[in-house]
Scaffold this motif. Structure first.
Motif, PDB file in Angstrom:
ATOM      1  N   VAL B  83       0.875  -1.171   0.000  1.00  0.00           N
ATOM      2  CA  VAL B  83       0.000   0.000   0.000  1.00  0.00           C
ATOM      3  C   VAL B  83       0.908   1.216   0.000  1.00  0.00           C
ATOM      4  O   VAL B  83       1.597   1.478   0.984  1.00  0.00           O
ATOM      5  N   VAL B 113      -3.497   7.117  -1.152  1.00  0.00           N
ATOM      6  CA  VAL B 113      -2.785   5.838  -1.168  1.00  0.00           C
ATOM      7  C   VAL B 113      -3.259   5.044  -2.378  1.00  0.00           C
ATOM      8  O   VAL B 113      -4.372   5.247  -2.870  1.00  0.00           O
ATOM      9  N   TYR B 114      -2.413   4.163  -2.861  1.00  0.00           N
ATOM     10  CA  TYR B 114      -2.847   3.235  -3.910  1.00  0.00           C
ATOM     11  C   TYR B 114      -2.319   1.854  -3.571  1.00  0.00           C
ATOM     12  O   TYR B 114      -1.355   1.695  -2.826  1.00  0.00           O
ATOM     13  N   GLN B 115      -3.018   0.860  -4.108  1.00  0.00           N
ATOM     14  CA  GLN B 115      -2.621  -0.528  -3.905  1.00  0.00           C
ATOM     15  C   GLN B 115      -1.605  -0.875  -4.992  1.00  0.00           C
ATOM     16  O   GLN B 115      -1.913  -0.778  -6.186  1.00  0.00           O
ATOM     17  N   GLY B 116      -0.404  -1.229  -4.592  1.00  0.00           N
ATOM     18  CA  GLY B 116       0.639  -1.558  -5.564  1.00  0.00           C
ATOM     19  C   GLY B 116       0.738  -3.058  -5.787  1.00  0.00           C
ATOM     20  O   GLY B 116       0.233  -3.854  -5.005  1.00  0.00           O
TER      21      GLY B 116
END
Lengths: 327, 327
Positions: B83, B113-116
């Motif tokens: 994250v 935030v982004y989900q990587g």
């Protein structure tokens, strides 16, 4: 072959082989204890599991027991990747129209995918916990595949060869959180809580001729509080097939064994088939009546998602969940 | 305590304990073989690793060997969650301005935030492979934490208590792919290829007083082709601390042990400190000269990311990568 993961108090559960008719199961110990382990070493371990599957189907497995979906975790209780696509364009068109969002220009040429949270999946019969109903609780009935290793730059045809297993998914979505979250520009996060998966994951051969061209040509059945909500053909309007979704996902990096790739909400241009999520039904109501008439889910609501083969038998077992207030 | 994962040909590598001065290491077998295993059972296993760490630092470990960062995979070679936040507002402001994107209204109150992708991380000294330089290859020097289990709805203070380890990250980004991808509305995917992490992950106590308020108050040093590029204080302009980022990530779902949460590109309002990615330098050039003057990375370019403690010693070892053309 059909595989499931039984609850045993551990984070990854215990791998079981399940009979084709979903009546009996057998622990896979002696071969493998966890599904990820099998995916990590597929060519060595899967033939041994296939042998056990054959024995189980013949009624000759020594320690078979009655299979209970309620004992299941997600086949992969946690995964290293959950890449969810949005391959059914009727769903994209209806839902975006309903929230006043633009349709991407590249809709028909470039798949929409997002990276989902994969550290904490729900089992098929686990309660789905949410803090509040004000967030617009919705289900999304989907198909998903589990891949082996897929090299960077794989073509759609190559990607199709990397599919190891198929599952059903319930991609819970908090609709009221979506617009503000997507407006921030970084995609879904809080609007996509833990996803649930079907009791069993199956190898593609279990679908017979219905698995064709990277699509599953069978209706996906969803019911809500016991009433039929959708019986939507999963093949006809899947614009991008699974090989194309996987190829998109591995354009700039490789995917590793155990990656889950989802189809997005199964949808059909034929509204008579119903819907696989409430948001789409609301969008259709907007078009017909000028306003949505169906509310999102309440605590206590139940959702059931199932897919039956050409023989009328359940392929994956059913996802059957109850919406509950988070403790 | 400092932990690393040595390459052994397997997907998860072999856990080693590394001495405070990064000079020696010792296999952790007998205690645990993989870092995820330790995170899954932290309270039982980490004290045993701490004992080995003490012995190693005293020079009394029987089978110690010289530590070689080039032998390292990422501390977690694959993880169940990555994250990545964007907690440094100067970075957000400069980069968005440079690509003509709006600043989110909630910039100061609601973390981005982004989900990587987390199924395939790069080791600290692994080559970084890309298909083409036309995609705008860029590094992003960041801090990251590894969490234990974090319940849904945890407060920032509770979330801080769940931090087990810290690492450095190089969050490779393909800048030319970002605008079209974000315009589709689902966030980053192809524009974020495999991320690299530092040779060692460390428990927060290794940072001493520099770990305070959920931030690391030390400069993060980045060099590009051997020339200093940034020496950016990681504490002062981190608008959201790690507890806030984690709390944001677990608002509608729990995070499970081994989740990695990133700070986003470390950045400072003080432009004299330099930058932790090329995009920000280009944005500053746009402001000063009306055009970007620094090109993104070429094949053969090298990047080095390191953070030194108040004693001048490297805390995590250095990420040292070369950009190469994908095979």
């Amino acid at each position: 072959m059909k595989l499931a993961t039984y609850k045993d108090g551990s984070r990854d559960g215990q791998l079981v082989v399940v009979s084709r008719d979903l009546a009996t199961a057998h622990y896979a110990n002696g071969i493998a204890t966890r599904l990820q382990q099998v995916l990590d070493d597929w060519n060595f371990l899967s033939p041994q599991l296939e042998d056990l599957y054959t024995t189980l189907n013949q009624g000759k497995a020594r320690h078979a027991f009655a299979f209970d979906p309620a004992m299941c975790m997600a086949p992969l209780p946690r995964a290293y990747a959950w890449v969810d696509g949005s391959a059914y364009l009727p769903h994209v068109e209806r839902v975006r129209r309903a929230r006043g969002a633009d349709l991407p220009e590249s809709l028909r040429s470039d798949p929409l995918v997002y990276q989902g949270g994969s550290d904490d999946f729900l089992g098929p019969c686990d309660d789905a916990p949410f803090a509040s109903t004000e967030s617009g609780i919705d289900f999304e009935a989907e198909l998903a595949v589990v891949t082996g290793d897929v090299p960077m730059g794989a073509t759609p045809a190559q990607a199709l060869e990397c599919i190891r297993l198929l599952m059903l998914a319930n991609d819970w979505t908090l609709r009221e959180l979506v617009p503000a979250e997507l407006a921030k520009g970084f995609g879904f996060f809080q609007s996509k809580p833990a996803t649930a998966f079907s009791p069993v994951a199956v190898t593609p051969d279990e679908l017979g001729a219905a698995w064709s061209g990277g699509r599953v040509h069978l209706p996906l059945q969803t019911s809500w509080n016991g009433r039929p909500f959708g019986r939507v053909d999963a093949g006809s309007d899947m614009h991008f097939h699974f090989g194309q979704l996987i190829a998109h996902a591995c354009r700039t990096r490789q995917l590793r064994a155990g990656a889950i790739v989802g189809s997005g909400t199964v949808s059909s241009q034929d509204a008579a088939q119903g819907c696989s999520c409430v948001a789409e039904k609301r969008a259709l109501e907007m078009i017909e009546h000028g306003e949505p008439r169906t509310a999102y889910l309440q605590f206590g609501d139940t959702v059931r998602i199932e897919l039956k083969g050409q023989d009328g038998q359940s392929v994956f077992g059913a996802i059957e969940q109850t919406v509950v207030e988070a403790a």
